[in-house]
Design a protein around this motif. Structure first.
Motif, PDB file in Angstrom:
ATOM      1  N   UNK A  44     -10.421   7.034  11.044  1.00 32.32           N
ATOM      2  CA  UNK A  44     -10.164   6.017  12.061  1.00 32.32           C
ATOM      3  C   UNK A  44      -8.881   5.249  11.805  1.00 32.32           C
ATOM      4  N   UNK A  45      -8.165   5.557  10.728  1.00 34.80           N
ATOM      5  CA  UNK A  45      -6.977   4.816  10.362  1.00 34.80           C
ATOM      6  C   UNK A  45      -5.865   5.754   9.928  1.00 34.80           C
ATOM      7  N   UNK A  46      -4.611   5.323  10.160  1.00 31.18           N
ATOM      8  CA  UNK A  46      -3.462   6.091   9.698  1.00 31.18           C
ATOM      9  C   UNK A  46      -2.785   5.398   8.525  1.00 31.18           C
ATOM     10  N   UNK A  47      -3.424   4.354   7.983  1.00 30.67           N
ATOM     11  CA  UNK A  47      -2.849   3.608   6.872  1.00 30.67           C
ATOM     12  C   UNK A  47      -3.133   4.292   5.542  1.00 30.67           C
ATOM     13  N   UNK A  48      -2.300   4.036   4.517  1.00 27.22           N
ATOM     14  CA  UNK A  48      -2.508   4.657   3.202  1.00 27.22           C
ATOM     15  C   UNK A  48      -3.868   4.282   2.612  1.00 27.22           C
ATOM     16  N   UNK A  49      -4.443   5.193   1.873  1.00 28.82           N
ATOM     17  CA  UNK A  49      -5.737   4.963   1.239  1.00 28.82           C
ATOM     18  C   UNK A  49      -5.533   4.633  -0.236  1.00 28.82           C
ATOM     19  N   UNK A  50      -6.134   3.526  -0.695  1.00 31.72           N
ATOM     20  CA  UNK A  50      -6.034   3.112  -2.084  1.00 31.72           C
ATOM     21  C   UNK A  50      -7.416   3.066  -2.720  1.00 31.72           C
ATOM     22  N   UNK A  51      -7.426   2.888  -4.031  1.00 32.11           N
ATOM     23  CA  UNK A  51      -8.698   2.710  -4.740  1.00 32.11           C
ATOM     24  C   UNK A  51      -9.264   1.335  -4.412  1.00 32.11           C
ATOM     25  N   UNK A  52     -10.497   1.085  -4.825  1.00 32.54           N
ATOM     26  CA  UNK A  52     -11.100  -0.222  -4.580  1.00 32.54           C
ATOM     27  C   UNK A  52     -10.282  -1.349  -5.216  1.00 32.54           C
ATOM     28  N   UNK A  90       0.827  -1.212   0.000  1.00 34.08           N
ATOM     29  CA  UNK A  90       0.000   0.000   0.000  1.00 34.08           C
ATOM     30  C   UNK A  90       0.864   1.266   0.000  1.00 34.08           C
ATOM     31  N   UNK A  91       1.971   1.230   0.727  1.00 37.45           N
ATOM     32  CA  UNK A  91       2.867   2.383   0.736  1.00 37.45           C
ATOM     33  C   UNK A  91       3.454   2.621  -0.653  1.00 37.45           C
ATOM     34  N   UNK A  92       3.856   1.531  -1.321  1.00 38.39           N
ATOM     35  CA  UNK A  92       4.432   1.653  -2.660  1.00 38.39           C
ATOM     36  C   UNK A  92       3.393   2.175  -3.651  1.00 38.39           C
ATOM     37  N   UNK A  93       2.160   1.635  -3.564  1.00 34.96           N
ATOM     38  CA  UNK A  93       1.105   2.089  -4.465  1.00 34.96           C
ATOM     39  C   UNK A  93       0.730   3.539  -4.201  1.00 34.96           C
ATOM     40  N   UNK A  94       0.678   3.925  -2.919  1.00 39.78           N
ATOM     41  CA  UNK A  94       0.311   5.300  -2.566  1.00 39.78           C
ATOM     42  C   UNK A  94       1.382   6.297  -3.003  1.00 39.78           C
ATOM     43  N   UNK A  95       2.643   5.813  -3.052  1.00 36.98           N
ATOM     44  CA  UNK A  95       3.745   6.693  -3.442  1.00 36.98           C
ATOM     45  C   UNK A  95       3.884   6.812  -4.956  1.00 36.98           C
ATOM     46  N   UNK A  96       3.040   6.089  -5.697  1.00 38.16           N
ATOM     47  CA  UNK A  96       3.083   6.125  -7.158  1.00 38.16           C
ATOM     48  C   UNK A  96       1.722   6.579  -7.672  1.00 38.16           C
ATOM     49  N   UNK A  97       1.455   7.885  -7.640  1.00 41.73           N
ATOM     50  CA  UNK A  97       0.115   8.400  -7.949  1.00 41.73           C
ATOM     51  C   UNK A  97      -0.381   8.124  -9.358  1.00 41.73           C
ATOM     52  N   UNK A  98       0.525   7.846 -10.318  1.00 44.97           N
ATOM     53  CA  UNK A  98       0.060   7.621 -11.693  1.00 44.97           C
ATOM     54  C   UNK A  98      -0.534   6.228 -11.879  1.00 44.97           C
ATOM     55  N   UNK A  99      -0.345   5.328 -10.887  1.00 45.15           N
ATOM     56  CA  UNK A  99      -0.943   4.005 -10.981  1.00 45.15           C
ATOM     57  C   UNK A  99      -2.441   4.086 -10.698  1.00 45.15           C
ATOM     58  N   UNK A 100      -3.243   3.217 -11.340  1.00 44.73           N
ATOM     59  CA  UNK A 100      -4.696   3.252 -11.112  1.00 44.73           C
ATOM     60  C   UNK A 100      -5.102   2.736  -9.745  1.00 44.73           C
ATOM     61  N   UNK A 101      -4.116   2.235  -8.944  1.00 46.58           N
ATOM     62  CA  UNK A 101      -4.437   1.644  -7.652  1.00 46.58           C
ATOM     63  C   UNK A 101      -4.458   2.664  -6.525  1.00 46.58           C
ATOM     64  N   UNK A 102      -3.867   3.825  -6.733  1.00 49.42           N
ATOM     65  CA  UNK A 102      -3.809   4.812  -5.660  1.00 49.42           C
ATOM     66  C   UNK A 102      -5.072   5.650  -5.648  1.00 49.42           C
ATOM     67  N   UNK A 103      -5.484   6.021  -4.440  1.00 50.68           N
ATOM     68  CA  UNK A 103      -6.685   6.834  -4.272  1.00 50.68           C
ATOM     69  C   UNK A 103      -6.325   8.302  -4.413  1.00 50.68           C
ATOM     70  N   UNK A 104      -7.362   9.117  -4.608  1.00 53.68           N
ATOM     71  CA  UNK A 104      -7.124  10.554  -4.659  1.00 53.68           C
ATOM     72  C   UNK A 104      -6.618  11.075  -3.336  1.00 53.68           C
ATOM     73  N   UNK A 105      -6.844  10.279  -2.269  1.00 52.21           N
ATOM     74  CA  UNK A 105      -6.330  10.645  -0.942  1.00 52.21           C
ATOM     75  C   UNK A 105      -5.348   9.578  -0.501  1.00 52.21           C
ATOM     76  N   UNK A 106      -4.399   9.248  -1.398  1.00 47.78           N
ATOM     77  CA  UNK A 106      -3.527   8.110  -1.166  1.00 47.78           C
ATOM     78  C   UNK A 106      -2.480   8.337  -0.109  1.00 47.78           C
ATOM     79  N   UNK A 107      -2.229   9.543   0.268  1.00 46.39           N
ATOM     80  CA  UNK A 107      -1.277   9.766   1.335  1.00 46.39           C
ATOM     81  C   UNK A 107      -1.872   9.287   2.638  1.00 46.39           C
TER      82      UNK A 107
END
Length: 335
Positions: free
Chosen positions: A120-128, A95-112
């Motif tokens: 309720x969570x401090x973990x990275x946010x990804x797309x579905x 999730x950290x790797x995906x969140x750090x690569x915003x051009x991938x379709x897996x990262x959310x608009x709020x991926x940081x």
């Protein structure tokens, strides 16, 4: 080693330790339910009319009730503990790797990393899609590494084998089936765990979002968790409630979907001579016992998975959440 590398290593180590602790806790507390599930699923051919009642009666007839209820707790704790540790560490890295690569379709608009004050969570946010794939890959990886412990656990819990210890169980498997015996049922396990874990992360994250919005509409300011006093306590309590409720809901939904693979996996691991592979096991179970056999142990598994997953994720999220607050405070002090 640079300060950044040390920080990354420290965080990965903490994720591993948090996953280990949460997994061991949930495994030990819920071992009686898991034991009953294995005993119910070991029945074949309809020889027992009421397998759950028979399993309970068999346990009650044991000389000592508590050891009988927690039989297999050691391999279960090792498997679930280290499985959770590997799973959460791998999942966080993905999730950290995906969140750090915003051009991938897996990262959310709020991926940081999530704002500690509003979610309720401090973990990275990804797309579905990102959550689905991250959960599936991480669980498959952890399942492969921990497969020998899974086989030992299932056979030690079963009444089909008279193993007196884990060492004797390992020796017997190695003698009878060789190295391959420790990976019996991995195909069914992977088919069960990969979709389960992927769907779990997806449903879990969606539940947290929706429950978070619902809780945010109640009393108190969610942003108070970065302040001292009672506001912090209420915010942390609210976050834990959201995570636990999301874990229970996700566990129930995913258990129903994946239970046929769990029933097949258990048969293959307990009786590899009768059930050669996943396809053969499904055909034989359906032919001899009907489709209902694929749902053996559903109630017990659903109860156990819902509670264990919710407990493990809640403890893990809380440990990481508090650690993130500490790390953030240290970063500000060093600036």
């Amino acid at each position: 080693m640079s300060d950044g590398a040390r920080t990354a290593l420290s965080k990965s180590t903490f994720h591993f330790a948090a996953g280990l602790g949460s997994g061991v806790l949930s495994a030990v507390l819920l071992q009686p339910i898991d034991l009953l599930k294995t005993r119910v699923q070991q029945q074949s051919g309809g020889r027992v009319a009421h397998p759950l009642a028979a399993a309970i009666a068999d346990i009650r007839a044991a000389p000592r009730l508590l050891p009988a209820l927690w039989r297999g707790a050691v391999p279960s704790a090792l498997r679930t503990g280290f499985g959770s540790a590997i799973y959460f560490t791998a999942l966080n890295a993905i999730r950290q790797s995906a969140a750090a690569t915003p051009h991938l379709p897996f990262s959310s608009s709020s991926s940081s990393s999530s704002s500690l004050g509003s979610k309720s969570s401090s973990l990275p946010q990804l797309s579905n899609t990102g959550n689905l794939l991250a959960g599936a890959v991480a669980r498959s990886f952890a399942g492969l590494i921990l497969m020998p412990l899974t086989v030992l656990k299932v056979r030690y819990e079963s009444t089909l084998y008279g193993y007196s210890s884990l060492v004797s169980a390992a020796r017997d498997i190695a003698r009878r089936e060789g190295f391959r015996g420790f990976f019996a049922g991995y195909g069914a396990t992977a088919v069960r765990d990969a979709p389960y874990a992927g769907l779990y992360v997806l449903v879990y994250e969606q539940s947290k979002k929706r429950l978070g919005r619902l809780f945010a509409g109640g009393g108190g300011n969610p942003g108070d968790n970065n302040r001292g006093g009672g506001g912090e306590k209420m915010a942390l309590s609210r976050a834990a409630s959201i995570n636990f409720a999301s874990g229970v809901l996700s566990g129930v939904v995913c258990s129903v979907i994946s239970n046929p693979f769990d029933a097949v996996k258990t048969r293959i691991q307990l009786q590899p001579g009768q059930y050669r592979n996943m396809v053969h096991a499904v055909r034989r179970m359906v032919r001899e016992e009907g489709f209902r056999s694929l749902m053996d142990g559903l109630t017990l598994r659903m109860s156990r998975k819902a509670l264990s997953s919710a407990l493990a994720w809640t403890v893990y999220e809380e440990l990481i959440r508090r650690a993130e607050i500490t790390w953030s405070a240290r970063t500000h002090k060093s600036l």
